[in-house]
Motif scaffolding. Structure first.
Motif, PDB file in Angstrom:
ATOM      1  N   TYR A 153      10.189   9.775   9.088  1.00  0.00           N
ATOM      2  CA  TYR A 153      11.008  10.041   7.431  1.00  0.00           C
ATOM      3  C   TYR A 153      12.537  10.206   7.511  1.00  0.00           C
ATOM      4  O   TYR A 153      12.644   9.973   9.136  1.00  0.00           O
ATOM      5  N   TYR A 174      11.508   4.754   7.817  1.00  0.00           N
ATOM      6  CA  TYR A 174      12.143   5.331   6.114  1.00  0.00           C
ATOM      7  C   TYR A 174      13.425   5.074   6.913  1.00  0.00           C
ATOM      8  O   TYR A 174      14.010   5.215   7.684  1.00  0.00           O
ATOM      9  N   ARG A 179       4.247   3.753   9.757  1.00  0.00           N
ATOM     10  CA  ARG A 179       6.032   3.718   8.570  1.00  0.00           C
ATOM     11  C   ARG A 179       7.118   4.596   9.155  1.00  0.00           C
ATOM     12  O   ARG A 179       7.379   6.008   9.247  1.00  0.00           O
ATOM     13  N   SER A 209       5.371  10.740   2.159  1.00  0.00           N
ATOM     14  CA  SER A 209       4.646   9.474   2.383  1.00  0.00           C
ATOM     15  C   SER A 209       2.886   9.639   1.782  1.00  0.00           C
ATOM     16  O   SER A 209       2.751  10.974   2.116  1.00  0.00           O
ATOM     17  N   THR A 210       2.079   8.814   1.318  1.00  0.00           N
ATOM     18  CA  THR A 210       1.173   8.972   0.867  1.00  0.00           C
ATOM     19  C   THR A 210       0.390   7.845   1.561  1.00  0.00           C
ATOM     20  O   THR A 210       0.571   7.095   1.659  1.00  0.00           O
ATOM     21  N   ARG A 211      -0.647   8.006   1.837  1.00  0.00           N
ATOM     22  CA  ARG A 211      -1.941   7.356   1.547  1.00  0.00           C
ATOM     23  C   ARG A 211      -2.417   6.833   0.471  1.00  0.00           C
ATOM     24  O   ARG A 211      -3.482   6.019   0.175  1.00  0.00           O
ATOM     25  N   ASP A 256       0.978  -1.216   0.154  1.00  0.00           N
ATOM     26  CA  ASP A 256      -0.065  -0.069   0.016  1.00  0.00           C
ATOM     27  C   ASP A 256       1.281   1.203  -0.068  1.00  0.00           C
ATOM     28  O   ASP A 256       0.170   2.115  -0.970  1.00  0.00           O
ATOM     29  N   GLY A 257       2.055   1.316   0.024  1.00  0.00           N
ATOM     30  CA  GLY A 257       2.976   2.354   0.478  1.00  0.00           C
ATOM     31  C   GLY A 257       4.420   2.940  -0.731  1.00  0.00           C
ATOM     32  O   GLY A 257       4.610   3.290  -0.139  1.00  0.00           O
ATOM     33  N   PRO A 276       3.765   2.916  -4.193  1.00  0.00           N
ATOM     34  CA  PRO A 276       3.807   2.715  -5.776  1.00  0.00           C
ATOM     35  C   PRO A 276       4.533   1.957  -6.461  1.00  0.00           C
ATOM     36  O   PRO A 276       4.147   1.696  -7.832  1.00  0.00           O
ATOM     37  N   GLY A 325      -1.098   5.574  -1.901  1.00  0.00           N
ATOM     38  CA  GLY A 325      -0.558   4.582  -2.721  1.00  0.00           C
ATOM     39  C   GLY A 325      -0.251   3.674  -4.319  1.00  0.00           C
ATOM     40  O   GLY A 325      -0.340   4.923  -4.787  1.00  0.00           O
ATOM     41  N   GLN A 326      -0.834   2.620  -4.318  1.00  0.00           N
ATOM     42  CA  GLN A 326      -0.739   1.897  -5.775  1.00  0.00           C
ATOM     43  C   GLN A 326      -1.544   2.972  -6.710  1.00  0.00           C
ATOM     44  O   GLN A 326      -1.476   2.815  -7.613  1.00  0.00           O
TER      45      GLN A 326
END
Lengths: 278, 278, 278, 278, 278, 278
Positions: free
Chosen positions: A235, A203, A201, B212-214, A116-117, A119, B216-217
């Motif tokens: 981050y 990094y 999350r 970072s983002t929710r 999910d995190g 792409p 995602g895909q």
């Protein structure tokens, strides 16, 4: 005999004997690193047999578990002997085995979180097969259960292996929630008494560590590392230190921050840079 | 049969079947990591046969290229089969081969940049032979050409290999200009959609990453990583994030900065520390 | 012959010949990495035979030293031949050997420092056996003595080995005092002309480096890296740069700081983050 | 391209195509020698786990048998596929397994026979552990059961392995009674249709073979090798040939004899030498 | 659990327990074959360091001997422990070492004999380097000295190694004079109580063995093998048996003879063949 | 230093110096056995690529030949340097290559002969893949061509390899006709100056050798081994000796015969045994 060798031999011998270290192999328990890593691989293979096949052909699961149990019990027995602890290695191995379905379930959630995190990921298989962050989490989740059973050295050998391979150093004592994701991960440190919530999350280069202290060994067993709430993003290269430090849920910690105090829930913490135009 | 094993076997089997993952080896393409790394080494050897000899005795260059072509075509074929893409693996291998002289030329410029930037270096040979920053750049430049040919998995396996060896994680999709230099490099991350100009120097722990983002895909394929102009220096542990972030040419980014916005050309960005005297 | 191969072969050959690099294996000294690492392991084994046994059964110390001397002299000889330096490799090996008791003594103090600084450590054996920070320090202390004897390439090969294994990159030219401790350590960089005092602790991601310069090779031999006083603690991801930068004794450098100027003794330097509540 | 190579390549290619042999790997079943020998070792280990341990630690016998069954079934399946025979490889593996107790019993009698016949032997363990004659008999007894199940190639690969190791070439089709002893054994040949009684001893260089014939392949399946009665001793380098040749029980065949006819029970056959005094 | 496996497991277990063999690894001394062969190679290397180099670079002879002594003493110690014999393994190793100059001298004479007897040989180096007959003699001469020291198992393991490699089976107990030559050698057997004079040549397939007997173990220690005088030549496949058989000096024994009685000095023994013209 | 070691070191050193052998590695050409066997395997693979694949995937035949040529030329060059013979190693390699089609053709006839002579064989593939007699013939036919080119040591190393593997010792100088078959083969010896016709079959233990002589080295280059006519069968353990011995065509030589004189064409020679009834 070369006189340099004679002198050096004499000095080194004296240094060994009068030194800080008791000598002679019999005084020291040196775990068999290779055997322990082989067991680790076999446990990983029982969890994800398609991605980490342990044998040329598929092994029936009960036979596979039986082999894992036997090998693990042997390593546990020799580790416990080294600290003169009376023990039932097979019972401990059974306790560990009974945790495997739970570990498997947690790891699938971790893989989902990585997918999910990121792409760039194509599917869960790719993550399980080649993401270093997932690899380190997998080894941590195995080592953590052995740590809870108070087995000496073995959990540490396992996470040091992951550290060497991925640059991610998670202490087996850390407590980490569900849906955990480490991205890239080189330089990550998670300390022994950390508590991390769900959906966190982190990094590369993030440290969840202890404040340095001259107190040293007296602090063994005390909480020295931070608590991270649910849904927190940290981050790259952020450094969060101290046993009383709590990062509240839903917070975002910017990269390259240095945090030694608690952060309320829902905060964003940024390390503001100064820009000078030429 | 030990009852613990029976229970665990039953639970794990259930977990596998009802789980997120389709099971059975036949459903999954697991690239042969070793074969791919062997091809990578053979490509490196055709570029720098004196520094990375592939055989006991020198191989004529045409025979060497023919071997590389054959091995590469085989790996490409099995990777493309895994995604059911109709393909001509040999034609793709030829396209890759025809890029080799360009890669070779770029790498000599990179080696020159490393030499110019490190007073400790003795000559270009030393850099080609043992500098981890150059090693990671070399592997990236090879993997990048395979990425441009849209070959799945193989480029990623190659850069993950470099990541494990050097701690430098350059995504094969990144676009990097001429005279590129990474020094030391442990912890460096360069994301998939980065664009980097000429004469850029980056140091250990630098991240050129995504926010970072929710999301995602859904962001797959979008620009998520920064643009770095020509002649930029980025010091250790700086974190530069976001697809709209542009660092203008001739800028200097100080160490441990966290940058999520654009920087005009010719700037110096510093992370100002607070000094308390005891 | 495939026409692509013909063209590429021709282009690559031209690139090699007209290029920056003299070609042909005979022009280049490529040290035998494996042989050098084997010598390194044998030296480590003579220092800590119980933790790093070199043979199936204990070897008498004089015979062990004699073997180390022979192997080391051979590698030294071929390294010096490569730079056409007249030499007496055996005399140099003897000079190195005569430093071993001192190295041994320093390493016991380093192990003690690691133990004092890490409440999670059980005893000195565990540190010598499996702490990556200690491992990198050990290799540095050996390589440093070879560096002082002006032996080319070998010291660098040794510390690059440690770099690859631990992510800790200490240049063999650095000068490091007693009771030195690196914790976790991934991403640490210590430059060639650093001077570090006694009782210094540094954490993962710390850089003690040079300012980037277009001056390049003209700076070879100049002081380019900082001086760190006694009893200094440097937290994770701090970046300290420049040959005129001095961190005074008893100072604490916070994590993720970027320091390019001197710090008076007894200071605490913090990188203040900005907190925004949602 | 070198003209010699061009010519030779062209000639060899023509030789391959127009030749006696269909070409292309797909037309040929080449058994995986190593996999088959590994199965053989695992079977030996299940029979004599103390002398030929298969694993670091003892494996429970049922798990060990299950592993043998799995590996063996796989090799049987691929061997039968090669001859397009419909099959149930697992059922065949089970049939083989069910013969193991009998094989074990026979081998203990063979070891006893070797011990009784060799005053130099210390105990049964020594024979099981290091007598080449026993080693070849053990492999024969395993291969023979697979031969009876009409499994192609695998039995032959196993006895060829023994041939290479010991110089003893027993065809898996031979029928050999109880208490069999081969001493030293180099050069022994026992043909496919031999029938050997109980308590037979044969020495190095003994051939129980076929008469050479231009009849060739038409004789396949016919008895071509001799019958040896109970309690027969055959000394070194004796050659006994032919499918109608019967050596009666309780006979002694002297060394270096050549026998192509039947010998009545209770005979002694000697090859009389001529002595010339100088 | 498969029912076949259950049954077979049960039967095999019963067979093991009720059988002829005490079970459990602890009851059996299984010499470490590989360690013993490694010692053998190291001894060979100390005798012929130019032909069988043991290390990358020449080792000083005293250090080499010291290593041989240490390794050999360790194997001797564990062999003697296995028979519960009180022992001083180091003293035995020293006794063996003190025989090395004699062994070396004998082997040079053997090499000379091989050279004199084979017009195809180019020089002594070729014989020492690649003649199987010399190789087997060398191993025998080493094993024989260990046999004289009554060390169990080790001498036999050594000569069995030679047997497997060359097809030549010389019992370590045999007594063999100077200038001994075995040509080709496959199938040669020399029994435990053989006595062989000087300048003897034997060819492939020659047996100097015992008469088969039902007396078995009661004959242990008795003379069972022949005596061969000086200057005797024994052609291929001759079989000479029995403890009372003496072949007088200067005799020639023709090929394929079978001799169980004494031969006066100066004789020629021929196996006369019958010729039938078609 | 142990006094035994001191004495032995001194004696051995003296033995080496004053001995028969010039010492120091530089005086001796010790061919690199492994490299030579690797070349041999590569040649075999170019002849039978389906049965002895040299690489993971099929190599184009011209590239394969080019590799063989390069490797072979290198070994030839170092062998010729060792005898100070001026040479053109590449031209010699080319001469060898140009013989490959002929060798291939002969080997197919040999395989056919083995098939025709052994009712147990299933097809030609089985013979090429696993018959030791064919294996030894194949290596002989390769080595023989190198022998004809007067390349020192290499042909012998190749046939000694076959000897060790199969127990069949064919000197590379022997001349062997078409349709040659060796069955089983352990103990076979074929001497340097043998001449063997077409359609000859020989069995295990057969010697075609020289008469022993005190003439020794003076006979080098002379015919010392027998001539065997077409269509001759020689049974197991027959010994045929001498340079003037001719076995006429269409003869049958019985097993265990000893023949030192010529045999007219069409004869049958038998070794008559004496039978005593008990």
């Amino acid at each position: 005999m070369n006189p340099v060798i004679e002198t050096v031999a004499e000095q080194l011998s004296r240094g060994r004997e009068g030194g800080l270290l008791p000598t002679g192999r019999s005084h020291i328990y040196l775990p068999k690193r290779k055997a322990i890593i082989d067991v680790l691989f076999d446990i990983r293979s029982v969890l994800f047999p398609d991605h980490y096949p342990a044998d040329d052909a598929p092994v029936p699961i009960d036979e596979h578990l039986s082999r894992v149990r036997r090998r693990l019990a042997r390593e546990i027995a020799s580790a416990l002997r080294s600290v003169d602890r009376p023990h039932d290695a097979e019972a401990l191995a059974d306790q560990f085995l009974s945790r495997l379905p739970k570990i498997h379930e947690l790891l699938l959630l971790d893989a989902q979180a990585c997918f999910d995190g990121d792409p760039a990921a194509k599917d869960l298989h790719e993550i399980i097969f080649c993401y270093p962050g997932f690899c380190a989490t997998l080894i941590y989740r195995i080592a953590h259960e052995l740590y809870l059973l108070e087995i000496p050295m073995i959990p540490r050998i396992m996470t040091e292996y992951a550290h060497g391979k991925t640059g991610i150093d998670i202490h087996p004592g850390a407590q980490i929630g569900r849906h955990f994701m480490i991205d890239h991960g080189t330089g990550v440190v998670v300390g022994e008494t950390c508590v991390i919530g769900d959906h966190v999350r982190i990094y590369q280069g993030v440290t969840l560590g202890a404040l340095s202290t001259r107190g040293g060994q007296r602090l063994a067993g005390k909480r020295r590392h931070p608590t991270i709430g649910d849904n927190v993003i940290i981050y790259a290269n952020a450094t969060i230190l101290g046993g009383e430090t709590v990062v509240g849920e839903n917070s975002v910690i910017g990269g390259s921050t240095f945090i030694t105090y608690s952060i309320p829930a829902g905060s964003t913490v940024i390390n503001q840079a100064t820009l000078e135009k030429e």
